[in-house]
Design a protein around this motif. Structure first.
Motif, mmCIF file in Angstrom:
data_model
loop_
_atom_site.group_PDB
_atom_site.id
_atom_site.type_symbol
_atom_site.label_atom_id
_atom_site.label_comp_id
_atom_site.label_asym_id
_atom_site.label_seq_id
_atom_site.Cartn_x
_atom_site.Cartn_y
_atom_site.Cartn_z
ATOM 1 N N ILE A 168 -22.906 1.743 2.546
ATOM 2 C CA ILE A 168 -24.213 2.376 2.684
ATOM 3 C C ILE A 168 -24.494 3.161 1.404
ATOM 4 O O ILE A 168 -23.707 4.026 1.015
ATOM 5 N N LYS A 169 -25.604 2.883 0.762
ATOM 6 C CA LYS A 169 -25.918 3.512 -0.510
ATOM 7 C C LYS A 169 -26.456 4.929 -0.305
ATOM 8 O O LYS A 169 -27.251 5.182 0.600
ATOM 9 N N ALA A 170 -26.010 5.842 -1.165
ATOM 10 C CA ALA A 170 -26.462 7.228 -1.139
ATOM 11 C C ALA A 170 -26.295 7.788 -2.536
ATOM 12 O O ALA A 170 -25.883 7.081 -3.465
ATOM 13 N N SER A 171 -26.589 9.065 -2.701
ATOM 14 C CA SER A 171 -26.379 9.731 -3.990
ATOM 15 C C SER A 171 -26.020 11.183 -3.730
ATOM 16 O O SER A 171 -26.449 11.773 -2.742
ATOM 17 N N THR A 172 -25.211 11.746 -4.617
ATOM 18 C CA THR A 172 -24.847 13.144 -4.464
ATOM 19 C C THR A 172 -25.985 14.042 -4.937
ATOM 20 O O THR A 172 -26.761 13.664 -5.821
ATOM 21 N N LYS A 181 -22.675 17.406 -1.305
ATOM 22 C CA LYS A 181 -23.867 17.176 -0.504
ATOM 23 C C LYS A 181 -24.484 15.870 -0.975
ATOM 24 O O LYS A 181 -24.618 15.658 -2.184
ATOM 25 N N ILE A 182 -24.817 14.995 -0.046
ATOM 26 C CA ILE A 182 -25.383 13.703 -0.425
ATOM 27 C C ILE A 182 -26.773 13.526 0.179
ATOM 28 O O ILE A 182 -27.105 14.120 1.198
ATOM 29 N N LYS A 183 -27.557 12.715 -0.506
ATOM 30 C CA LYS A 183 -28.898 12.366 -0.034
ATOM 31 C C LYS A 183 -28.810 10.990 0.619
ATOM 32 O O LYS A 183 -28.450 10.005 -0.034
ATOM 33 N N LEU A 184 -29.132 10.925 1.910
ATOM 34 C CA LEU A 184 -28.933 9.699 2.689
ATOM 35 C C LEU A 184 -30.203 9.342 3.444
ATOM 36 O O LEU A 184 -30.865 10.215 4.023
ATOM 37 N N ALA A 185 -30.549 8.054 3.435
ATOM 38 C CA ALA A 185 -31.742 7.592 4.145
ATOM 39 C C ALA A 185 -31.607 7.888 5.641
ATOM 40 O O ALA A 185 -30.540 7.728 6.235
#
Length: 266
Positions: A168-172, A181-185
């Motif tokens: 699952i793609k995300a970004s810190t 802390k990550i940014k997740l859809a």
């Protein structure tokens, strides 16, 4: 077999590198390798030939070293290097007479390079671990119990896995030694207490992190930030017990804190 020979004579190879570009290199090589077997001489000579090959590789050290990186032009091509790398580049260029693979590798292996620092930290950690095992019995009760530490606002690509969901793609949004802390859809439903495995794909492109199964985190909180995304606060469980990675991450944050905003809001 070849790798074993190169490892066996690593110190000799490093010594011979210092003579590359010297007009008398062949005589020096013959003298230094006189006691080696023909196959050993051949392999080492091939390594010297490899390092002597001219290259046109673009050097970009942005995010890879602790120094302040700036543009640097050579032969009409713009590179990005810090002062340490520039000094090494110019010195090696003078030694070899042209931009060769030896020059490139020297620049990519400066002492303030994160990858080099990671390797040294791993070697130091392994040595210390061996000494501890010889000298005492260590009982480890806990580590990094709070996140009252440098937390760098730094965005990199990551992938997470939990339950049966993978890649699952995300970004810190920020990262520290013991959490991130990550940014997740929002379409990815995740709850407090959930255990996840995370791969730092943005760093793995440049560094060998030695984390085949990723890093395990526990979800601390889920925060709504928009109609499309949530912020997921995570803390490490430290099940990996990977001191080399811990040392690398600590040095990476410390080395880049002047370039990225450090967040101390806990």
């Amino acid at each position: 077999m070849a790798d074993d020979i190169m490892l066996k004579h690593e110190s000799l190879v490093n010594e011979l590198k210092q003579y590359l570009g010297n007009a008398k290199f062949d005589l020096i090589f013959k003298s230094k390798t006189a006691e080696l077997t023909k196959p050993e001489q051949f392999l080492i000579k091939m390594e010297m030939s490899r390092l002597s090959q001219p290259v046109e590789r673009f050097i970009d050290l942005r995010g890879l070293v602790t120094g302040q990186v700036k543009p640097y032009e050579h032969n009409g091509k713009q590179h990005f290097m810090d002062e340490t790398a520039i000094e090494v580049f110019e010195s090696a260029l003078k030694q070899h007479g042209k931009y060769t693979l030896a020059v490139y590798e020297a620049v990519m292996n400066t002492e303030n390079n994160h990858r080099v620092m990671q390797k040294e930290a791993a070697e130091k950690g392994n040595k210390q671990e061996q000494e501890d095992l010889l000298n005492t019995n260590v009982i480890k009760f806990a580590s990094y119990e709070s996140r009252a530490e440098e937390r760098m606002n730094y965005s990199i690509k990551v992938t997470i896995e939990y339950n049966d969901k993978k890649n699952i793609k995300a970004s810190t949004s920020d990262i520290s030694l013991s959490g991130c802390k990550i940014k997740l859809a929002k379409r990815n439903i995740i709850r407090k207490g959930q255990l996840i495995a995370m791969r730092l794909v943005g760093l793995e492109q440049d560094f060998e992190l030695g984390l085949k199964n990723g890093i395990q985190y526990e979800v601390v909180a889920v925060e709504n930030i928009s109609r499309e995304f949530n912020h997921i606060r995570l803390k490490r469980t430290y099940v990996e017990n990977n001191e080399a990675f811990d040392n690398f991450l600590e040095s990476f944050i410390h080395g880049n804190k002047r370039r990225y905003k450090v967040n101390l809001d806990n």
